[in-house]
Design a protein around this motif. Structure first.
Motif, PDB file in Angstrom:
ATOM      1  N   LEU B 124       0.640  -1.511   0.214  1.00 39.79           N
ATOM      2  CA  LEU B 124       0.320   0.002  -0.048  1.00 39.79           C
ATOM      3  C   LEU B 124       1.135   1.484  -0.199  1.00 39.79           C
ATOM      4  O   LEU B 124       0.456   2.269  -0.747  1.00 39.79           O
ATOM      5  CB  LEU B 124      -0.586  -0.308   1.565  1.00 39.79           C
ATOM      6  CG  LEU B 124      -1.997   0.799   1.058  1.00 39.79           C
ATOM      7  CD1 LEU B 124      -3.144   0.903   0.040  1.00 39.79           C
ATOM      8  CD2 LEU B 124      -2.833   0.091   2.313  1.00 39.79           C
ATOM      9  N   ALA B 127       1.679   1.672  -2.924  1.00 44.42           N
ATOM     10  CA  ALA B 127       0.510   2.024  -3.970  1.00 44.42           C
ATOM     11  C   ALA B 127       0.967   4.380  -3.902  1.00 44.42           C
ATOM     12  O   ALA B 127       0.485   4.599  -4.911  1.00 44.42           O
ATOM     13  CB  ALA B 127      -0.498   1.654  -3.915  1.00 44.42           C
ATOM     14  N   VAL B 128       0.936   4.657  -3.053  1.00 40.99           N
ATOM     15  CA  VAL B 128       0.701   5.644  -2.674  1.00 40.99           C
ATOM     16  C   VAL B 128       2.134   6.602  -2.846  1.00 40.99           C
ATOM     17  O   VAL B 128       2.213   7.910  -2.561  1.00 40.99           O
ATOM     18  CB  VAL B 128       0.565   6.118  -1.246  1.00 40.99           C
ATOM     19  CG1 VAL B 128      -1.121   5.766  -0.975  1.00 40.99           C
ATOM     20  CG2 VAL B 128       1.503   5.845  -0.238  1.00 40.99           C
ATOM     21  N   ARG B 148      -0.670  10.811   2.150  1.00 36.13           N
ATOM     22  CA  ARG B 148      -0.334   9.495   1.413  1.00 36.13           C
ATOM     23  C   ARG B 148      -0.612   9.197   2.563  1.00 36.13           C
ATOM     24  O   ARG B 148      -0.745   7.808   2.351  1.00 36.13           O
ATOM     25  CB  ARG B 148       0.491   9.808   1.136  1.00 36.13           C
ATOM     26  CG  ARG B 148      -0.187  10.503  -0.632  1.00 36.13           C
ATOM     27  CD  ARG B 148       0.944  10.067  -1.685  1.00 36.13           C
ATOM     28  NE  ARG B 148       2.674  10.931  -1.843  1.00 36.13           N
ATOM     29  CZ  ARG B 148       3.316  11.414  -2.372  1.00 36.13           C
ATOM     30  NH1 ARG B 148       3.872  10.513  -2.824  1.00 36.13           N
ATOM     31  NH2 ARG B 148       4.389  12.211  -1.992  1.00 36.13           N
ATOM     32  N   ALA B 152      -3.019   5.692   2.811  1.00 33.71           N
ATOM     33  CA  ALA B 152      -2.841   4.634   2.670  1.00 33.71           C
ATOM     34  C   ALA B 152      -3.137   3.607   4.075  1.00 33.71           C
ATOM     35  O   ALA B 152      -3.435   2.991   4.156  1.00 33.71           O
ATOM     36  CB  ALA B 152      -1.233   4.107   2.623  1.00 33.71           C
ATOM     37  N   LEU B 155      -6.679   2.857   4.072  1.00 32.66           N
ATOM     38  CA  LEU B 155      -6.963   1.485   3.333  1.00 32.66           C
ATOM     39  C   LEU B 155      -6.602   0.655   3.889  1.00 32.66           C
ATOM     40  O   LEU B 155      -7.307  -0.761   3.400  1.00 32.66           O
ATOM     41  CB  LEU B 155      -6.759   1.882   2.340  1.00 32.66           C
ATOM     42  CG  LEU B 155      -7.646   3.501   1.631  1.00 32.66           C
ATOM     43  CD1 LEU B 155      -6.452   3.923   0.166  1.00 32.66           C
ATOM     44  CD2 LEU B 155      -8.975   2.149   0.552  1.00 32.66           C
ATOM     45  N   LEU B 182      -5.443  10.006  -5.948  1.00 27.91           N
ATOM     46  CA  LEU B 182      -5.141   9.007  -5.203  1.00 27.91           C
ATOM     47  C   LEU B 182      -5.771   8.651  -4.845  1.00 27.91           C
ATOM     48  O   LEU B 182      -5.816   7.115  -4.240  1.00 27.91           O
ATOM     49  CB  LEU B 182      -3.861   9.198  -4.412  1.00 27.91           C
ATOM     50  CG  LEU B 182      -3.388   8.183  -3.929  1.00 27.91           C
ATOM     51  CD1 LEU B 182      -2.860   7.488  -4.671  1.00 27.91           C
ATOM     52  CD2 LEU B 182      -2.427   8.836  -2.696  1.00 27.91           C
ATOM     53  N   ARG B 185      -8.839   6.799  -6.857  1.00 31.12           N
ATOM     54  CA  ARG B 185      -8.434   5.604  -7.306  1.00 31.12           C
ATOM     55  C   ARG B 185      -7.629   4.215  -6.453  1.00 31.12           C
ATOM     56  O   ARG B 185      -9.017   3.123  -6.592  1.00 31.12           O
ATOM     57  CB  ARG B 185      -7.591   6.164  -7.802  1.00 31.12           C
ATOM     58  CG  ARG B 185      -6.721   4.334  -8.407  1.00 31.12           C
ATOM     59  CD  ARG B 185      -5.306   5.412  -9.643  1.00 31.12           C
ATOM     60  NE  ARG B 185      -3.889   5.993  -8.468  1.00 31.12           N
ATOM     61  CZ  ARG B 185      -3.058   5.137  -7.909  1.00 31.12           C
ATOM     62  NH1 ARG B 185      -3.306   3.866  -7.670  1.00 31.12           N
ATOM     63  NH2 ARG B 185      -2.519   6.074  -7.581  1.00 31.12           N
ATOM     64  N   LEU B 186      -7.751   4.233  -5.622  1.00 31.74           N
ATOM     65  CA  LEU B 186      -7.400   3.278  -4.179  1.00 31.74           C
ATOM     66  C   LEU B 186      -8.553   3.491  -3.738  1.00 31.74           C
ATOM     67  O   LEU B 186      -8.912   1.747  -3.552  1.00 31.74           O
ATOM     68  CB  LEU B 186      -6.287   3.937  -3.839  1.00 31.74           C
ATOM     69  CG  LEU B 186      -5.351   4.047  -3.353  1.00 31.74           C
ATOM     70  CD1 LEU B 186      -4.335   4.789  -2.849  1.00 31.74           C
ATOM     71  CD2 LEU B 186      -4.043   2.912  -3.551  1.00 31.74           C
ATOM     72  N   CYS B 187      -9.361   3.624  -2.879  1.00 27.80           N
ATOM     73  CA  CYS B 187     -10.715   3.564  -3.104  1.00 27.80           C
ATOM     74  C   CYS B 187     -11.374   2.393  -3.688  1.00 27.80           C
ATOM     75  O   CYS B 187     -12.377   1.528  -3.913  1.00 27.80           O
ATOM     76  CB  CYS B 187     -11.670   4.484  -2.240  1.00 27.80           C
ATOM     77  SG  CYS B 187     -11.534   5.069  -0.472  1.00 27.80           S
ATOM     78  N   ASP B 189      -9.509   0.528  -6.488  1.00 26.99           N
ATOM     79  CA  ASP B 189      -9.345  -0.182  -6.474  1.00 26.99           C
ATOM     80  C   ASP B 189      -9.827  -1.193  -5.578  1.00 26.99           C
ATOM     81  O   ASP B 189      -9.707  -2.757  -5.831  1.00 26.99           O
ATOM     82  CB  ASP B 189      -8.025   0.296  -6.634  1.00 26.99           C
ATOM     83  CG  ASP B 189      -7.948   1.025  -7.628  1.00 26.99           C
ATOM     84  OD1 ASP B 189      -8.691   0.967  -8.669  1.00 26.99           O
ATOM     85  OD2 ASP B 189      -6.658   1.086  -7.850  1.00 26.99           O
ATOM     86  N   ARG B 190     -10.202  -0.841  -4.477  1.00 26.98           N
ATOM     87  CA  ARG B 190     -10.387  -1.562  -3.063  1.00 26.98           C
ATOM     88  C   ARG B 190     -12.254  -2.366  -3.093  1.00 26.98           C
ATOM     89  O   ARG B 190     -11.774  -2.271  -2.188  1.00 26.98           O
ATOM     90  CB  ARG B 190      -9.711  -1.540  -2.297  1.00 26.98           C
ATOM     91  CG  ARG B 190      -8.399  -1.680  -2.689  1.00 26.98           C
ATOM     92  CD  ARG B 190      -7.315  -0.837  -1.880  1.00 26.98           C
ATOM     93  NE  ARG B 190      -5.505  -1.292  -1.501  1.00 26.98           N
ATOM     94  CZ  ARG B 190      -4.667  -0.858  -2.586  1.00 26.98           C
ATOM     95  NH1 ARG B 190      -5.582   0.068  -4.372  1.00 26.98           N
ATOM     96  NH2 ARG B 190      -3.223  -1.340  -2.844  1.00 26.98           N
TER      97      ARG B 190
END
Lengths: 471, 223
Positions: B124, B127-128, B148, B152, B155, B182, B185-187, B189-190
């Motif tokens: 993670l 990823a950030v 960031r 992380a 999430l 960011l 996108r992460l939310c 993706d998950r």
């Protein structure tokens, strides 16, 4: 999921505690040092007290009683067994014979005190000290080097500590000095040659220089007053040199007023009790003879009761200090208040140290309220932050306990050195005593206990209020 | 549906001793994976609303069902558990734990939640864009980097819902856009739903679904 949450457990707490201690390194160090001082003091007081008492009151002495001049039993025991006091005076030949010839007496060894070398006491005695004497465990004195002195010659056997401290070796010679404390101006002309060095016993014996009894009597300047008049064996013997034989004496001069005792007249390894039939013993008319102390081993307590009645209650000239262990136990009981004070001081230091933990952690709680709020916002339970603070206090206390062991070792080593030097008693810092684990556990428990107050404060932290940074 | 709010009320007692309603929301809901921006000016009760959803504050009345668990009336331990395992929270001031490294900030969150998994934490942080900063302390990072880390951390437990309270309030416009992209996108993706509150019009404009808190909060409208 509950398993996952339980997984936070020790590792999570350890992380929180480790980081907090690092953030407050200075206060942690000071607090742990304070705890260590208190913990170490408590351990040292208990261990030193126990070991010193055991050394003084145990049955390792090998004798049951001491016969000496009329006076304090304790002084007699301390001077003749532990070699830390002035002798209370001398006891005459008749009294010595009365005890030595008694069927209830297994062994009676006369001592003559009054001289020293480099501060170590010189004791005049007889061969039985090395042949018939057994310590409390039944063991005789062992020689590390050499052998026992020839009673007719100016020879000496050194205790192990004396040999180590003075550097004297087999074949070396030294002069005796008058008095129990070293004074350069008090040197005797007489010289002794080292013929034996005893193995270490870890008892006061290690601090003694043993010489033939008659050599002490015949030393120049020594006089005897056993008959109530001054008798100078040195002059009577025609001022012979001390390494021949029949040099007996006591100090007639103004020094200390001590007097010496004697042993067998021929300087041989025979029972001095047998000399009663003769006119002389150790080459000296028996009426003049006197001893600083007679170390007595009894066959049973009956003789002890009898001597206590005859010598202590009915007699007026001598003291029969029996049993030795009871006398020293009473001495330690009298000193009980001092031990108690030392313990109270040590407890007080621990309490102050515990208060230091409370103060240092409590003060940090205010600045850490936001941290606790963040942890709670991340899902930490109240009990988690409570436990973290308790664990932190216990950890500081545990660090203090580790420091405490170091402090304990330091104190016992230093105190042991002093005791070894002064009275010949050896402390064993590694010997087991329950206080060595009870005290550390106690301070850790105490740390947890005082941690409840700051832990409760952390527990009560309002999350919503404290999430906002304070400006 | 990941979040269902019904007749939610919360009041504060004012200096006059009388209760002053701050949140009074008849109905609000979020579907799984849904992203909504909630507009609210200062003092509109938006932080109180998010704290209620996170179980940090206890509601006076109503219902909050988060990931199938009713929070109103639930024990504090239950709310702690739901917060640790089903929710991520990005604060305006990031609320990173000072004195702990970047990786440890994630580690603690995971230990409260799904359990410590260093590989997942590193993934993670990679990823950030902070793979090379994991041993740094927050104080050694720029504001953007701290933000960031906060994302992380929010999430890392694979939450169904991420709450973000003015997450770009301390960032300049350029970094603000980067951070929002960011986070979304992460939310996405998950598969996490995102509820973001802000008073920044540029931030709000970047969301397809927007709501004014005043429109759903009768207490806020009254004030």
């Amino acid at each position: 999921m509950s398993a996952a949450r339980a997984h936070f457990g020790l590792l999570g707490l350890a992380l929180l505690v480790r980081r907090s201690l690092r953030q407050h390194l200075v206060s942690t160090t000071i607090t742990a040092a304070a705890i260590g001082l208190g913990c170490g003091l408590v351990m040292a007081v208990f261990v030193i007290q126990q070991q010193a008492e055991r050394a003084f009151t145990g049955d390792s002495v090998g004798f049951d009683a001491v016969l000496g001049a009329r006076g304090s039993k304790l002084q007699l025991v301390l001077s003749s067994v532990f070699h830390v006091e002035q002798s209370p005076g001398n006891v005459g030949w008749d009294t010595y014979q009365q005890v030595a010839r008694h069927p209830g007496v297994e062994l009676a060894i006369p001592y003559a005190l009054g001289d020293n070398y480099a501060g170590f006491r010189i004791i005049g005695t007889v061969h039985e000290q090395f042949t018939a004497y057994r310590d409390g465990n039944g063991a005789p004195l062992q020689f590390a080097e050499g052998a026992v002195f020839d009673p007719r010659k100016g020879e000496a056997v050194l205790g192990s500590f004396v040999a180590a401290r003075t550097g004297l070796k087999i074949g070396d010679s030294f002069h005796a000095f008058h008095g129990l404390n070293y004074d350069q101006g008090q040197q005797h002309a007489d010289e002794f040659r080292v013929v034996g060095i005893l193995a270490a016993t870890n008892t006061p014996i290690d601090r003694v220089i043993w010489v033939p009894l008659q050599c002490v009597f015949h030393m120049e300047g020594h006089v005897l007053r056993g008959a109530g008049t001054v008798f100078d064996p040195h002059a009577a013997a025609g001022a012979e040199t001390p390494d021949t034989d029949d040099h007996a004496e006591d100090h007639a001069d103004a020094h200390a007023g001590h007097r010496h005792a004697d042993d067998d007249e021929h300087g041989h390894d025979h029972d001095p009790r047998e000399d009663a039939a003769g006119e002389t013993a150790f080459g000296i008319p028996v009426e003049h003879l006197e001893f600083s102390a007679v170390m007595v081993k009894l066959r049973g307590p009956q003789a002890g009761f009898e001597f206590d009645e005859i010598i202590n209650r009915r007699g007026k000239t001598a003291t029969f200090a029996w049993p030795i262990s009871t006398i020293t136990t009473e001495f330690f009981q009298k000193l009980g208040w001092m031990t108690s004070v030392l313990r109270q001081i040590a407890y007080l230091v621990v309490l102050i140290a515990a208060a230091t933990i409370l103060a240092s952690i409590y003060n940090t709680i205010n600045e850490r309220r936001r941290q606790f709020a963040i942890l709670r916002a991340l899902g930490a339970r109240r009990m988690t932050v409570f436990s973290a603070v308790i664990a932190e206090c216990k950890t500081i206390a545990a660090l203090g306990a580790i420091v405490g062991w170091g402090v304990y070792l330091l104190i016992v080593t230093v105190a042991g050195g002093v005791l070894r030097r002064e009275v010949g008693i050896v402390l064993d810092p590694l010997a087991y005593h329950p206080v060595l684990w009870l005290a550390p556990l106690g301070v850790i428990a105490l740390g947890g206990l005082v941690g409840i107050i700051p832990a409760w404060k952390a527990y009560s932290t309002d999350v919503a209020t404290n999430l906002i940074p304070r400006t | 549906m990941v979040l269902q709010v019904t007749d939610l009320c919360r009041s504060y007692r004012g200096p006059d001793g009388r209760p002053h309603p701050v949140v009074d929301i008849p109905a609000f809901s979020l579907d799984s994976g849904q992203h909504i921006a909630l507009a609210g000016h200062s003092g509109s009760g938006k932080t109180t609303f998010l704290h209620l959803l996170a179980g940090i504050l206890r509601a006076d009345s109503g219902s909050i069902v988060l990931a199938g668990t009713e929070l109103v009336g639930a024990s504090e331990a239950t709310r702690d558990r739901v917060r640790a395992t089903h929710l991520g929270y990005v604060f305006q001031t990031f609320n990173l734990l000072q004195g702990f490294s970047v990786l440890e900030n994630l580690e603690l969150a995971m230990r409260f939640g799904i359990g410590w998994d260093p590989e997942r934490a590193r993934e993670l942080l990679d990823a950030v864009g902070l793979a090379d900063r994991i041993q740094h302390s927050p104080a050694q990072l720029s504001v953007g980097q701290q933000q960031r880390v906060a994302v992380a951390r929010a999430l890392v437990n694979q939450p169904e819902l991420v709450l973000a309270d003015e997450p770009t309030g301390n960032l300049d416009p350029e970094r603000s856009t980067e951070a929002l992209d960011l986070m979304r996108r992460l939310c996405r993706d998950r598969g996490a739903a995102l509820l973001l509150v802000s008073h920044d019009q540029q931030v709000l404009a970047s969301f397809e679904q927007r709501l004014a808190l005043a429109d759903i909060n009768r207490a806020g409208a009254a004030s």
